[in-house]
Design an enzyme around this catalytic site. Structure first.
Site: not given
Ligand code: P1T
Length: 383
Positions: A47, A100, A172, A197
């Site tokens: 992690r 979004y 973004d 994406k």
């Protein structure tokens, strides 16, 4: 190194032990230590850090001209970590009005509970941004091109205003990708991505990224990346690393095909309106030409007819698959009003023009002629 060379060579020397040319998938949760807290190569737990992820993070930093890259388990994981790392209760954020649906939902339904307020502003006019600034404004989060209306914001102008007021700018860059647009070079503090994406590009990994230059912000993000835990696993990191090697060639093709399809759709008798920054009819066409290397692979269009006609159009498409998401090699189609932007209020959707007949296309890299015939055939069948 230039863009495509960074994608293929940054931090990717052949393995000195085995000669492996490709970065291995370090599929391990944990790492042996010489002595307590004395690590062999700086890794203790996946992690906190993993060698496959480290390579991905270095390449992401290189592609966005940043000094620090951070990979996440999703774009939303990246945005959540960004806000938790750099904001506190009482802070105000100016968010683009066309973002979004999940980004809107995070500010509207989650961060508000923790005392972080947000205003939603049409960023196509920097005066709107200036007018929304309050003494509590700490950050702005915006998309350009926006999802789904493909509006373009003048990054240099907005960043200049933000700097005057000590506001952190987070752009973004998911729709543009660093191949087409470099927010950090224009002075933005943070580039944010849904790597789900174009960056991964093959519709097989959900992921996110934050890239920045500033060491102090980077330290806060590094701490919160580990503390919040929205990190990608080694296989997801590796797949994304593999996908992004072809980002430049894919984007060239996405842009070429999208431009041709946008021009075709604009002239189609069954189409009422086309939104694509590469069209002369786009209100910020000149700005897009200045700010971006190309207008991208996303097109929105409004059909003539009603919701029923639109559904018929969708049913008759063969290569455009009805599905959320975007930026993969295959073409996708979706209806933002009931899919990706269902979390907006009906009033917001109406104000933005997200109607039942607004269709969003993610143009893939299939053959142009096949895609054009597919759209034409479905339009004819719908009416
Ligand atoms: O889905 P995720 O990887 O968590 O990324 C969220 C996100 C962030 N920013 C932009 C501009 C996005 O488009 C997305 C996700 N968008 C879709 C799933 C979509 O179909 O629009």
């Amino acid at each position: 190194m230039k863009f495509s060379t960074i994608a293929i060579h940054e931090a990717q020397e052949p393995d000195p032990v085995t000669g492996a040319v490709i970065t291995p998938i370090y599929q391990t949760t944990t790492f042996a230590q010489h002595a307590p807290a004395d690590m062999i190569a700086g890794y203790d737990y996946s992690r906190s850090g993993n060698p496959t992820r480290t390579v991905l993070e270095k390449v992401l930093a290189g592609l966005e001209s940043g000094a620090h890259g951070f990979a996440f388990a999703s774009g939303m994981g990246a945005l959540t970590t960004l806000t938790m790392a750099l904001l506190k209760a009482g802070d105000h954020v100016i968010v683009g009005d066309d973002v979004y649906g999940g980004t809107f939902r995070l500010f509207d339904k989650v961060l508000g509970r923790f005392g972080i307020s947000a205003s939603y502003v049409d960023m196509t006019d920097p005066a709107n941004f200036r007018a929304a600034i309050t003494p509590q404004t700490k950050m702005t989060v915006l998309e350009t091109p926006t999802n789904p209306m493909l509006k373009i914001a003048d990054l240099a102008a907005l960043i200049k205003i933000a700097k005057e007021h000590n506001i952190i700018t987070a752009v973004d860059n998911t729709f543009a990708t660093p191949y087409l647009q470099k927010p950090l070079d224009l002075g933005a503090d943070i580039a944010l991505h849904s790597t789900t994406k174009y960056i991964n590009g093959h519709s097989d990994v959900v992921g996110g990224a934050l890239i920045l230059k500033d060491d102090t912000y980077a330290a806060a993000i590094r701490f919160h990346q580990n503390a919040l835990g929205a990190t990608p696993d080694p296989l997801a990191s590796w797949l994304t690393l593999r996908g992004l090697k072809t980002l430049a060639v894919r984007m060239e093709q996405h842009v070429r095909t999208a431009q041709a399809l946008a021009e075709f759709l604009e002239g189609h008798e069954k189409v009422q309106e086309v939104f694509y920054p590469g069209l002369k009819s786009h209100p910020q066409h000149e700005l897009a030409k200045r700010q971006m290397r190309g207008p991208g692979g996303m097109i929105s269009l409004r059909l003539k007819g009603d919701a029923a006609t639109t559904n018929k159009f969708l049913k008759n498409l063969r290569y455009f698959t009805l599905a959320e998401s975007l930026g993969g090699i295959e073409s996708l189609v979706e209806i933002p009003a009931v899919m990706t932007h269902a979390s907006l209020t009906p009033e917001n959707r109406e104000k933005l023009g997200i109607t039942d007949t607004l269709v969003r296309l993610s143009v893939g890299i299939e053959d142009l002629e096949d895609l054009r015939e597919d759209l034409d055939g479905a339009l004819k069948a719908a009416f």
